[in-house]
Scaffold this motif. Structure first.
Motif, short mmCIF file in Angstrom:
data_model
loop_
_atom_site.label_atom_id
_atom_site.label_comp_id
_atom_site.label_asym_id
_atom_site.label_seq_id
_atom_site.Cartn_x
_atom_site.Cartn_y
_atom_site.Cartn_z
N UNK A 1 0.57 -1.23 0.02
CA UNK A 1 0.16 0.01 0.14
C UNK A 1 0.88 1.18 -0.21
N UNK A 2 2.28 1.31 0.11
CA UNK A 2 2.97 2.21 0.10
C UNK A 2 2.85 3.24 1.36
N UNK A 3 2.76 2.51 2.39
CA UNK A 3 2.73 3.22 3.63
C UNK A 3 3.93 3.26 4.63
N UNK A 4 4.82 2.80 4.03
CA UNK A 4 6.21 2.57 5.09
C UNK A 4 6.63 3.99 5.51
N UNK A 5 6.39 5.00 4.55
CA UNK A 5 6.78 6.42 5.06
C UNK A 5 5.96 6.89 5.98
#
Length: 475
Positions: free
Chosen positions: A462-466
């Protein structure tokens, strides 16, 4: 950067305090649950329902009002503290006599001496409201959290010693009194509030409009949140209360370890922006995203690991709590997100909407509890509570998004898309996991490992690592 730094500082100390407290509570509960019986816990669970009610009364909406109102001067604080002293004495004495009607309602005289002892606890809980609120108003989150950790540690140690000495349920009761006394004493010394016995009507009127709605919400919310244990204790048994309460308390641990790290710092910081609805909405949506990303997959994990979690924490004698906890785990993510909404209403100085949300929630909760108790099993009560939480979640966010922020459900539920994707990955992974034949500890270890792996995959997909590098960015 001021708002971001305030949040990061507040959340850091809040996290330090909350995680320390949860570790202490888990260890103390794990030890006591193997010494005391479900009947002992059931007796305390019943009387705690009324203790929580009096803790709500002693606050009287004063705490949040002190934090929100920036016009209060030192003289106002002294006057309000004087009022809290009289309120503490009155409610403490009242609680001491409460044991008689409680004993009649539950047909057990054991509650008479317990209520007399806990009247002392009520006094200290009332006296600490103003000093604690002053420290929060001054954003001294480190002091508040470290004091609470110290109080919980002393309380837990004393309870364990007394339980080994054969004090049974009194070990929990005396431990609670120690906690309340330590918190009051240190908060009082740290806040440097001046002691006086003359109160002032003008000072009380400054916080009346805010505190009346807050108090009314707390009053209504109390019954909607505690009626289940009251009725289970009356129409089932003390043991049933204990099994239900144990499951319910474990379902609240995610709130204690995650949500309650964030929510205590929202109002003290965001109260300075009460007219900036867009800023408050942005903060709420970010908090929803963070709690959703953690809460949705956590709900899936707890559902599939209910047996291991309960038996590992409390031992085999608490097996009757497993199914109830499994049912309640479905609502963990809802509870996590919903627990932050009260601070949002307070920050926007809209305790009128907070009160309305409390009334609507009370109607659904109370109706659901009566239906569950009617069917005569704690599992049915849990099912109805989960349904009620879901309905309240929708109603609460209608008030926030439409009435407060003049937005829509579309903007809100768009934030939850990625959390549900991460939850779906967890669901598929646990459905594919074969039945484990190992010990409770090994099974729990394997499932925890699977949860972590699937969670990492989820946030990468989901690209939520940041997101976890900075929960609250510059507004």
């Amino acid at each position: 950067m001021g708002l971001a730094n305030d949040f990061k500082k507040g959340i850091f100390f809040s996290a330090l305090g909350k995680y320390s407290n949860v570790v202490i509570q888990l260890i103390v509960n794990a030890v006591l649950s193997r010494i005391l019986t479900p009947e002992d816990y059931g007796i305390v669970a019943v009387v705690n329902v009324f203790l929580i009610f009096f803790q709500m009364l002693v606050d009287f909406g004063i705490g949040p009002a002190i934090i929100q109102n920036k016009t209060l001067d030192k003289n106002d604080i002294k006057n309000i503290f004087a009022f809290s002293i009289y309120l503490a004495i009155f409610l403490g004495i009242l609680f001491m006599f409460l044991g008689y009607p409680i004993s009649i309602f539950y047909q057990d005289d054991v509650y008479i001496p317990i209520s007399i002892i806990l009247g002392i606890c009520v006094v200290f809980y009332a006296l600490l409201v103003v000093p604690q609120s002053i420290l929060l108003r001054e954003k001294k989150f480190s002091s508040v959290n470290m004091i609470t950790v110290l109080a919980n540690l002393l309380s837990g140690l004393i309870s364990i010693v007394l339980a080994f000495a054969g004090f049974k349920y009194y070990s929990l009761i005396i431990g609670n009194i120690v906690k309340a006394f330590v918190m009051f004493l240190v908060f009082f010394l740290q806040s440097k509030v001046k002691l006086q016995f003359k109160t002032g009507k003008e000072s009380l009127m400054k916080i009346y409009s805010f505190s009346k709605n807050q108090f009314a919400f707390n009053f209504i919310n109390y019954f909607s949140r505690n009626l289940d244990k009251m009725l289970i204790g009356r129409f089932m048994s003390p043991s049933a209360v204990a099994y239900y309460d144990k499951a319910y308390q474990v379902s609240l641990y995610p709130n204690q370890t995650l949500t309650n790290v964030i929510t205590p710092v929202i109002q003290p910081i965001m109260s300075e922006y009460e007219t900036d609805k867009q800023r408050i909405k942005n903060v709420y949506l970010k908090i929803t995203l963070v709690l959703g990303i953690i809460g949705v997959p956590l709900s899936v994990f707890l559902f599939f690991s209910a047996s291991e979690v309960i038996l590992f924490l409390f031992g085999n004698q608490w097996g009757n709590s497993v199914m109830t906890f499994q049912i309640l785990s479905v609502s963990v993510w809802v509870q996590m997100i919903s627990s932050s909404t009260g601070s949002i209403y307070q920050s926007a100085n809209r305790t009128d909407l907070l009160l309305l949300s409390g009334v609507l929630s009370a109607i659904t909760n109370i109706t659901s509890i009566f239906i569950g108790v009617y069917f005569g099993r704690i599992e049915y009560v849990a099912i109805m509570i989960v349904i009620s939480f879901g309905i309240n979640f929708l109603m609460n966010n209608y008030l926030l998004m439409y009435r407060l922020f003049e937005s829509s459900y579309a903007e809100y539920f768009k934030v939850l898309i990625k959390p549900f994707v991460i939850g779906a990955i967890q669901l598929i992974g646990f459905l594919l996991l074969p039945y484990l034949h190992y010990s409770v500890f090994i099974n729990l270890f394997i499932k925890c490992g699977l949860f972590v792996i699937l969670f990492i995959i989820g946030i990468l997909v989901t690209g939520q690592i940041k997101l976890f590098k900075g929960i609250i960015s510059k507004q």
